[in-house]
Design a protein around this motif. Structure first.
Motif, short mmCIF file in Angstrom:
data_model
loop_
_atom_site.label_atom_id
_atom_site.label_comp_id
_atom_site.label_asym_id
_atom_site.label_seq_id
_atom_site.Cartn_x
_atom_site.Cartn_y
_atom_site.Cartn_z
N ILE A 118 -23.14 24.67 0.77
CA ILE A 118 -23.60 25.92 0.15
C ILE A 118 -24.18 25.61 -1.22
O ILE A 118 -23.49 25.06 -2.09
N ALA A 119 -25.44 25.93 -1.42
CA ALA A 119 -26.11 25.68 -2.69
C ALA A 119 -26.12 26.94 -3.56
O ALA A 119 -26.03 28.06 -3.06
N PHE A 120 -26.21 26.73 -4.86
CA PHE A 120 -26.39 27.87 -5.77
C PHE A 120 -27.80 28.40 -5.62
O PHE A 120 -28.71 27.64 -5.29
N PRO A 121 -28.00 29.72 -5.88
CA PRO A 121 -27.05 30.71 -6.37
C PRO A 121 -26.05 31.17 -5.30
O PRO A 121 -26.35 31.10 -4.10
N VAL A 122 -24.88 31.63 -5.79
CA VAL A 122 -23.85 32.16 -4.90
C VAL A 122 -23.39 33.51 -5.44
O VAL A 122 -23.61 33.84 -6.62
N GLY A 134 -16.64 44.12 -9.53
CA GLY A 134 -16.43 42.71 -9.84
C GLY A 134 -17.38 41.75 -9.16
O GLY A 134 -17.24 40.54 -9.34
N VAL A 135 -18.35 42.24 -8.41
CA VAL A 135 -19.28 41.34 -7.72
C VAL A 135 -20.28 40.78 -8.74
O VAL A 135 -20.93 41.52 -9.48
N LYS A 136 -20.40 39.43 -8.76
CA LYS A 136 -21.26 38.76 -9.74
C LYS A 136 -22.19 37.77 -9.03
O LYS A 136 -21.78 37.08 -8.09
N LEU A 137 -23.43 37.71 -9.47
CA LEU A 137 -24.40 36.73 -8.98
C LEU A 137 -24.38 35.53 -9.92
O LEU A 137 -24.65 35.66 -11.12
N VAL A 138 -24.05 34.35 -9.38
CA VAL A 138 -23.96 33.12 -10.18
C VAL A 138 -25.15 32.24 -9.80
O VAL A 138 -25.22 31.71 -8.70
N GLN A 139 -26.07 32.08 -10.73
CA GLN A 139 -27.34 31.41 -10.42
C GLN A 139 -27.21 29.90 -10.35
O GLN A 139 -27.90 29.25 -9.55
N ARG A 140 -26.33 29.30 -11.16
CA ARG A 140 -26.25 27.83 -11.24
C ARG A 140 -24.80 27.44 -11.53
O ARG A 140 -24.00 28.24 -12.01
N PRO A 141 -24.46 26.17 -11.25
CA PRO A 141 -23.07 25.72 -11.45
C PRO A 141 -22.54 25.97 -12.87
O PRO A 141 -21.37 26.30 -13.05
N SER A 142 -23.40 25.81 -13.88
CA SER A 142 -22.95 25.99 -15.27
C SER A 142 -22.56 27.43 -15.58
O SER A 142 -21.89 27.69 -16.58
N ASP A 143 -23.01 28.38 -14.74
CA ASP A 143 -22.69 29.79 -14.96
C ASP A 143 -21.35 30.18 -14.33
O ASP A 143 -20.86 31.28 -14.58
N LEU A 144 -20.80 29.31 -13.50
CA LEU A 144 -19.60 29.68 -12.74
C LEU A 144 -18.38 29.86 -13.62
O LEU A 144 -17.66 30.87 -13.50
N LEU A 158 -13.70 34.94 -3.84
CA LEU A 158 -14.54 34.51 -2.73
C LEU A 158 -15.91 34.17 -3.28
O LEU A 158 -16.52 34.99 -3.98
N ALA A 159 -16.38 32.96 -3.02
CA ALA A 159 -17.74 32.54 -3.41
C ALA A 159 -18.55 32.35 -2.14
O ALA A 159 -18.20 31.53 -1.29
N GLN A 160 -19.63 33.11 -2.01
CA GLN A 160 -20.39 33.15 -0.76
C GLN A 160 -21.85 32.81 -1.00
O GLN A 160 -22.43 33.17 -2.03
N ALA A 161 -22.44 32.12 -0.04
CA ALA A 161 -23.87 31.81 -0.12
C ALA A 161 -24.66 33.10 -0.28
O ALA A 161 -24.36 34.12 0.37
N LEU A 162 -25.66 33.08 -1.12
CA LEU A 162 -26.50 34.26 -1.33
C LEU A 162 -27.39 34.46 -0.11
O LEU A 162 -28.24 33.62 0.21
N ALA A 163 -27.18 35.56 0.58
CA ALA A 163 -28.03 35.91 1.72
C ALA A 163 -29.36 36.41 1.16
O ALA A 163 -29.39 37.34 0.35
N THR A 164 -30.45 35.82 1.59
CA THR A 164 -31.74 36.07 0.95
C THR A 164 -32.62 37.09 1.68
O THR A 164 -33.71 37.38 1.22
N GLY A 165 -32.15 37.61 2.80
CA GLY A 165 -32.96 38.60 3.50
C GLY A 165 -33.27 39.80 2.61
O GLY A 165 -32.40 40.29 1.90
N PRO A 166 -34.50 40.28 2.62
CA PRO A 166 -34.89 41.38 1.73
C PRO A 166 -34.35 42.75 2.13
O PRO A 166 -34.38 43.68 1.35
N VAL A 167 -33.87 42.87 3.37
CA VAL A 167 -33.36 44.16 3.85
C VAL A 167 -31.84 44.11 3.89
O VAL A 167 -31.25 43.29 4.60
N GLU A 168 -31.20 44.97 3.12
CA GLU A 168 -29.74 45.08 3.16
C GLU A 168 -29.36 46.35 3.91
O GLU A 168 -29.93 47.41 3.66
N ALA A 169 -28.41 46.22 4.82
CA ALA A 169 -28.04 47.37 5.65
C ALA A 169 -26.55 47.37 5.94
O ALA A 169 -25.90 46.32 5.99
#
Length: 372
Positions: A118-122, A134-144, A158-169
């Motif tokens: 799993i690569a950043f962002p997460v 409390g949901v936060k977008l972490v762009q790079r390791p130094s921001d964690l 929970l740290a999860q891979a950023l899903a990049t699909g443009p449609v959220e449903a």
């Protein structure tokens, strides 16, 4: 912006028959919860009396704490997925935050992410949470590490891979115990509002002159503190919120018409590989609305149990009667599915446990940082 949806950032809307644009908010969209949910609580009590147990819905998803009503573990639900379902879930890792060991916790998460590829962002979020708190977008390791320091000790993250699909449903799905197929009872498209800079106005001014965002400035302004006096360049997009939650400022649209047989079959396949999941909402990111209709090219970012809503009710065009009708239908179904499982020998959690988990969740929510 969501593909194939109207541009909602200005919220001017489509004119009514009399030529006037509809109000950017519905009548009840931001009523206090104590007002909007009072009829629903009374309906829940009536159903509890009818079934002889106020916690019957907790048996609807018997493998989840309280059935997913409140206080449940997000990763615990995702962990119920088998190999078929796992292919559709955005990968994640978890870490319990330890007192005085934030640097070690950050390193542990980074190593775990790397092992899973799993690569950043997460996306970092509390394992027990609600409404995107409390949901936060972490762009790079130094921001964690700075993000982890905003959370209290003793909380699982929970740290999860950023899903990049443009449609959220959000897809609400119900399947009776023992059945091989279910039904989609709600689809909601979620859009984070984006304003466009003009090279002159500050972010604060952009928010206050927009027909919708000006009515919700108390939601947006605190999240952009420190940037409010910035002047975005002409055409520069300004995303007001990252988290796809209505109460946090995202815009919701009713997509129930897109509950196609192909999408239903895909959810049958996925949910059929998740232990005893019968009732709840699946939050996804998709490549497009057409892809979602075909049941293709989407990632699951969260599974929510009986405490989740059919969120299409928060479309500003929904009437109060339509909203209550949808709410009553889904809670009635939660009791019905729970009662079916109870007849199969599954246990309800009991009203006391339900209250205990609710109080625990409420206590934790007050400790989390402001969401992005």
């Amino acid at each position: 912006m969501l593909q194939n949806l109207p541009d909602l950032s200005s919220q001017t809307g489509t004119p009514d028959e009399d030529g006037k644009a509809p109000h950017p908010l519905s009548l009840f969209e931001f009523w206090p919860g104590s007002i909007f949910y009072t009829p629903i609580v009374l309906y829940w009590i009536a159903l509890g009396l009818r079934y002889g147990d106020f916690s019957v819905p907790s048996a609807a998803n018997p493998s989840i704490e309280t059935g997913g009503l409140c206080g449940e573990s997000k990763s615990g639900i995702l962990d119920l997925a088998g190999p078929v379902a796992n292919r559709w879930i955005a990968p994640y890792v978890t870490q319990m935050l330890r007192k005085g060991l934030r640097e070690e916790d950050a390193k542990a998460i980074t190593v775990a992410l790397s092992k899973k590829g799993i690569a950043f962002p997460v996306v970092v979020k509390p394992d027990i949470g609600c409404n995107g708190t409390g949901v936060k977008l972490v762009q790079r390791p130094s921001d964690l590490l700075p993000v982890l320091r905003q959370f209290p000790s003793g909380v699982r993250i929970l740290a999860q891979a950023l899903a990049t699909g443009p449609v959220e449903a959000g897809l609400f799905y119900i399947r009776e115990p023992g059945a091989t197929s279910g039904r989609i009872t709600s689809i909601t498209y979620k859009e984070s509002p984006v304003l466009e800079g003009d090279g002159v106005a500050t972010i604060r001014e952009l928010i206050m002159r927009d027909t919708r965002t000006s009515l919700l400035s108390d939601i947006y302004l605190p999240r952009l503190e420190g940037r409010l006096d910035d002047v975005p360049a002409c055409g520069e997009p300004v995303q007001l919120v990252f988290t796809g939650n209505h109460c946090k400022g995202s815009i919701f649209r009713n997509g129930c018409k897109d509950a196609t047989p192909a999408l239903t079959r895909r959810l049958d396949e996925i949910i059929g590989d998740i232990t005893e999941f019968h009732f709840g909402r699946i939050d996804v990111k998709a490549a497009s609305i057409d892809a979602l209709r075909r049941g293709e090219d989407f990632e699951i970012i969260e599974l929510n149990g009986v405490g989740s809503e059919a969120t299409h009710i928060w479309d500003s065009r929904t009437t109060l009667w339509e909203a209550y009708r949808a709410q009553f239908f889904h809670y009635r179904e939660a009791f019905r599915i729970g009662a079916m499982n109870r007849a199969r020998g599954r246990k309800t959690c009991g009203a006391y446990t339900m209250l205990r988990y609710w109080r625990k969740q409420r206590r934790l929510l007050a400790l989390y940082p402001l969401n992005d």
